[in-house]
Write a protein that holds these residues in place. Sequence first.
Motif, PDB file in Angstrom:
ATOM      1  N   UNK A  54      -9.507  13.782  65.255  1.00  0.00           N
ATOM      2  CA  UNK A  54      -9.307  12.816  66.349  1.00  0.00           C
ATOM      3  C   UNK A  54      -9.300  13.268  67.656  1.00  0.00           C
ATOM      4  N   UNK A  55      -9.405  12.596  68.724  1.00  0.00           N
ATOM      5  CA  UNK A  55      -9.339  12.728  69.927  1.00  0.00           C
ATOM      6  C   UNK A  55      -8.263  11.973  70.901  1.00  0.00           C
ATOM      7  N   UNK A  56      -7.595  12.695  71.819  1.00  0.00           N
ATOM      8  CA  UNK A  56      -6.404  11.956  72.637  1.00  0.00           C
ATOM      9  C   UNK A  56      -6.904  12.574  74.137  1.00  0.00           C
ATOM     10  N   UNK A  57      -7.622  11.351  74.613  1.00  0.00           N
ATOM     11  CA  UNK A  57      -8.173  11.534  76.139  1.00  0.00           C
ATOM     12  C   UNK A  57      -7.554  10.896  77.125  1.00  0.00           C
ATOM     13  N   UNK A  58      -7.212  11.616  78.297  1.00  0.00           N
ATOM     14  CA  UNK A  58      -6.613  10.874  79.365  1.00  0.00           C
ATOM     15  C   UNK A  58      -7.759  10.032  80.098  1.00  0.00           C
ATOM     16  N   UNK A  59      -7.419   8.921  80.665  1.00  0.00           N
ATOM     17  CA  UNK A  59      -8.709   8.193  81.363  1.00  0.00           C
ATOM     18  C   UNK A  59      -9.024   8.743  82.360  1.00  0.00           C
ATOM     19  N   UNK A  60      -8.123   9.198  83.399  1.00  0.00           N
ATOM     20  CA  UNK A  60      -8.560   9.745  84.679  1.00  0.00           C
ATOM     21  C   UNK A  60      -8.249  11.155  84.727  1.00  0.00           C
ATOM     22  N   UNK A  61      -9.137  12.179  84.730  1.00  0.00           N
ATOM     23  CA  UNK A  61      -8.995  13.311  85.063  1.00  0.00           C
ATOM     24  C   UNK A  61      -9.931  13.880  86.331  1.00  0.00           C
ATOM     25  N   UNK A  62     -10.841  14.751  86.347  1.00  0.00           N
ATOM     26  CA  UNK A  62     -11.583  15.367  87.473  1.00  0.00           C
ATOM     27  C   UNK A  62     -12.271  14.115  88.143  1.00  0.00           C
ATOM     28  N   UNK A  63     -12.740  13.192  87.354  1.00  0.00           N
ATOM     29  CA  UNK A  63     -13.209  11.912  87.890  1.00  0.00           C
ATOM     30  C   UNK A  63     -12.303  10.909  87.440  1.00  0.00           C
ATOM     31  N   UNK A  64     -12.443   9.941  88.435  1.00  0.00           N
ATOM     32  CA  UNK A  64     -11.764   8.302  88.051  1.00  0.00           C
ATOM     33  C   UNK A  64     -11.923   7.974  86.753  1.00  0.00           C
ATOM     34  N   UNK A  65     -13.307   8.224  86.177  1.00  0.00           N
ATOM     35  CA  UNK A  65     -13.687   7.621  84.826  1.00  0.00           C
ATOM     36  C   UNK A  65     -13.955   8.639  83.805  1.00  0.00           C
ATOM     37  N   UNK A  66     -13.306   9.821  84.067  1.00  0.00           N
ATOM     38  CA  UNK A  66     -13.703  10.876  83.221  1.00  0.00           C
ATOM     39  C   UNK A  66     -13.358  10.703  81.690  1.00  0.00           C
ATOM     40  N   UNK A  67     -12.292  10.064  81.445  1.00  0.00           N
ATOM     41  CA  UNK A  67     -12.040   9.748  80.121  1.00  0.00           C
ATOM     42  C   UNK A  67     -12.992   8.739  79.451  1.00  0.00           C
ATOM     43  N   UNK A  68     -13.633   7.870  79.999  1.00  0.00           N
ATOM     44  CA  UNK A  68     -14.612   7.024  79.797  1.00  0.00           C
ATOM     45  C   UNK A  68     -15.903   7.799  79.350  1.00  0.00           C
ATOM     46  N   UNK A  69     -16.433   8.745  80.316  1.00  0.00           N
ATOM     47  CA  UNK A  69     -17.552   9.643  80.339  1.00  0.00           C
ATOM     48  C   UNK A  69     -17.260  10.462  79.026  1.00  0.00           C
ATOM     49  N   UNK A  70     -16.207  11.138  78.789  1.00  0.00           N
ATOM     50  CA  UNK A  70     -15.979  11.996  77.658  1.00  0.00           C
ATOM     51  C   UNK A  70     -15.852  11.347  76.471  1.00  0.00           C
ATOM     52  N   UNK A  71     -15.343   9.973  76.391  1.00  0.00           N
ATOM     53  CA  UNK A  71     -15.386   9.340  75.007  1.00  0.00           C
ATOM     54  C   UNK A  71     -16.677   8.624  74.716  1.00  0.00           C
TER      55      UNK A  71
END
Length: 133
Positions: A54-71
């Motif tokens: 399972x993964x728990x990802x922050x939505x906004x990291x280096x980029x505003x949409x980092x969590x979306x991109x990583x997911x």
Amino acid sequence: METEEPTKTILVVDDDPDFLAQQQMQLEAAQYRVVTANGQQEARGVLDACCPDLAILDLMMEDMDGGFILSYYLKQKYPHVPIILVTAVTSETRMQFTPAGREEQSWMKADAVLSKPVRFEQLKREIDRLLGM
């Protein structure tokens, strides 16, 4: 007395070191094996080396949409891995993110979205639900 070995591996990704440390401590106390990454790029390296349960990802990291991109990257690589997105956006903007509808599920590659600050009981409930425990 024998201690129980962690049964599931959870990847936690956030650029806030305090959030990472807190989640790692609480998840390990709940008998999970925890792997952390302090951002999107580090997480990609972790995902290239192992597959979490399972993964728990922050939505906004280096980029505003980092969590979306990583997911999106994680779901391409390991489609079966559940993802929980955590975000402070709701408390800051009052905008509500939810993967409830078919349209949202097509672009939001998360199985659950939780608002920060995250209560551990709420996070644990979602983890148990998504892992079928």
